[in-house]
Design an enzyme around this catalytic site. Structure first.
Site, PDB file in Angstrom:
ATOM      1  N   PRO A 231       0.831  -1.213   0.000  1.00  0.00           N
ATOM      2  CA  PRO A 231       0.000   0.000   0.000  1.00  0.00           C
ATOM      3  C   PRO A 231       0.862   1.257   0.000  1.00  0.00           C
ATOM      4  O   PRO A 231       1.933   1.294   0.621  1.00  0.00           O
ATOM      5  CB  PRO A 231      -0.789  -0.131   1.310  1.00  0.00           C
ATOM      6  CG  PRO A 231       0.058  -1.004   2.180  1.00  0.00           C
ATOM      7  CD  PRO A 231       0.736  -1.967   1.260  1.00  0.00           C
ATOM      8  N   THR A 232       0.399   2.274  -0.712  1.00  0.00           N
ATOM      9  CA  THR A 232       1.175   3.519  -0.824  1.00  0.00           C
ATOM     10  C   THR A 232       0.494   4.709  -0.164  1.00  0.00           C
ATOM     11  O   THR A 232       1.086   5.776  -0.064  1.00  0.00           O
ATOM     12  CB  THR A 232       1.421   3.850  -2.311  1.00  0.00           C
ATOM     13  OG1 THR A 232       0.156   3.954  -2.988  1.00  0.00           O
ATOM     14  CG2 THR A 232       2.263   2.780  -2.973  1.00  0.00           C
ATOM     15  N   HIS A 233      -0.765   4.529   0.272  1.00  0.00           N
ATOM     16  CA  HIS A 233      -1.438   5.617   0.980  1.00  0.00           C
ATOM     17  C   HIS A 233      -2.437   5.018   1.969  1.00  0.00           C
ATOM     18  O   HIS A 233      -2.717   3.816   1.927  1.00  0.00           O
ATOM     19  CB  HIS A 233      -2.158   6.560   0.001  1.00  0.00           C
ATOM     20  CG  HIS A 233      -3.199   5.887  -0.830  1.00  0.00           C
ATOM     21  ND1 HIS A 233      -2.888   5.177  -1.965  1.00  0.00           N
ATOM     22  CD2 HIS A 233      -4.543   5.790  -0.677  1.00  0.00           C
ATOM     23  CE1 HIS A 233      -3.993   4.685  -2.502  1.00  0.00           C
ATOM     24  NE2 HIS A 233      -5.003   5.023  -1.738  1.00  0.00           N
ATOM     25  N   THR A 234      -2.933   5.824   2.857  1.00  0.00           N
ATOM     26  CA  THR A 234      -3.865   5.430   3.927  1.00  0.00           C
ATOM     27  C   THR A 234      -3.187   4.575   4.995  1.00  0.00           C
ATOM     28  O   THR A 234      -3.198   4.914   6.178  1.00  0.00           O
ATOM     29  CB  THR A 234      -5.096   4.673   3.386  1.00  0.00           C
ATOM     30  OG1 THR A 234      -5.745   5.471   2.392  1.00  0.00           O
ATOM     31  CG2 THR A 234      -6.092   4.358   4.511  1.00  0.00           C
ATOM     32  N   PHE A 235      -2.571   3.452   4.579  1.00  0.00           N
ATOM     33  CA  PHE A 235      -1.869   2.594   5.529  1.00  0.00           C
ATOM     34  C   PHE A 235      -0.634   3.311   6.073  1.00  0.00           C
ATOM     35  O   PHE A 235       0.168   3.843   5.294  1.00  0.00           O
ATOM     36  CB  PHE A 235      -1.437   1.294   4.845  1.00  0.00           C
ATOM     37  CG  PHE A 235      -2.563   0.351   4.552  1.00  0.00           C
ATOM     38  CD1 PHE A 235      -2.749  -0.798   5.315  1.00  0.00           C
ATOM     39  CD2 PHE A 235      -3.441   0.608   3.513  1.00  0.00           C
ATOM     40  CE1 PHE A 235      -3.781  -1.672   5.042  1.00  0.00           C
ATOM     41  CE2 PHE A 235      -4.481  -0.266   3.234  1.00  0.00           C
ATOM     42  CZ  PHE A 235      -4.659  -1.399   3.995  1.00  0.00           C
TER      43      PHE A 235
END
Length: 225
Positions: free
Chosen positions: A96-100
């Site tokens: 994952p590259t965003h949010t996480f």
């Protein structure tokens, strides 16, 4: 957790490869599996050639397609008459590259290969199938990311990183991949996609082998009804 690397040695590695080679080549008469290649849950067509040190996992390879040395292919459906060069990587997994807040898989999934996981389930979909059409050429050291679909007749240049779908008969290069041009005119591409020569009988292909070397000659001698 037992450290299985204690059991690894040149003889056991060779023996495992030999068993795999005998198993698959007995099942698929026209398959040739290169030295030290690894197969896990793979389905082949006819007349497939796999080079040395190739790894294929949870994938299918259709008629006449070959894979050169050092390639690693996971979760992929490969069509007919595909030419895959050396050291290609297909569906290598993603993070994952965003949010996480973290990109480490122990946080958001439960993979078997990590010594400790903090998640009891897969929250992030890190595996997604790749679909490669027919008569596709993938150059050396190319990387094709998870979930990508590559159309029939496409060419992926050497060292290209493919991050999105590729149209039929497109030529893409670069990192990330960019369209250079299409191999043929729209009318010629439409003809080839309707003709589907890769699904023809071996007799038809043999009879038209010279015509397949010249798109205009092929169209003139094999008009569509």
């Amino acid at each position: 957790m037992f450290d299985r690397s204690y059991l690894q040695n040149p003889f056991s590695t060779y023996l495992k490869w030999l068993i795999t080679k005998i198993k698959y080549q007995s099942k698929y008469e026209h398959l040739r599996l290169g030295y030290m290649s690894k197969l896990i849950n793979v389905v082949f067509g006819k007349y497939n050639w796999i080079g040395i040190n190739v790894t294929i996992i949870n994938s299918s390879v259709d008629d006449f397609s070959y894979i050169a040395e050092g390639s690693v292919i996971c979760e992929t459906k490969i069509g007919k008459f595909c030419s895959i060069g050396p050291n290609v990587r297909i569906a290598p997994g993603k993070h994952p590259t965003h949010t996480f807040a973290s990109t480490h898989p122990s946080i958001y999934s439960n993979p078997y290969n990590l010594l400790k996981n903090f998640s009891k389930e897969d929250i992030f979909e890190y595996k997604k199938d790749v679909v490669i059409g027919n008569d596709v050429w993938i150059g050396a050291n190319a990387i094709i990311l998870n979930g990508v679909k590559i159309g029939d007749g496409a060419i992926i240049g050497a060292n290209t990183v493919v991050t999105s779908d590729v149209e039929s008969y497109a030529i893409v290069v670069g990192s990330p991949s960019k369209l250079v041009k299409h191999r043929f005119s729209e009318e010629e591409i439409d003809y080839l996609l309707k003709l589907k020569w890769w699904d023809k009988s071996h007799e038809w292909i043999q009879l038209n082998s010279e015509n397949l070397c010249d798109i205009k000659k092929l169209i003139n001698l094999n008009p569509l009804l």
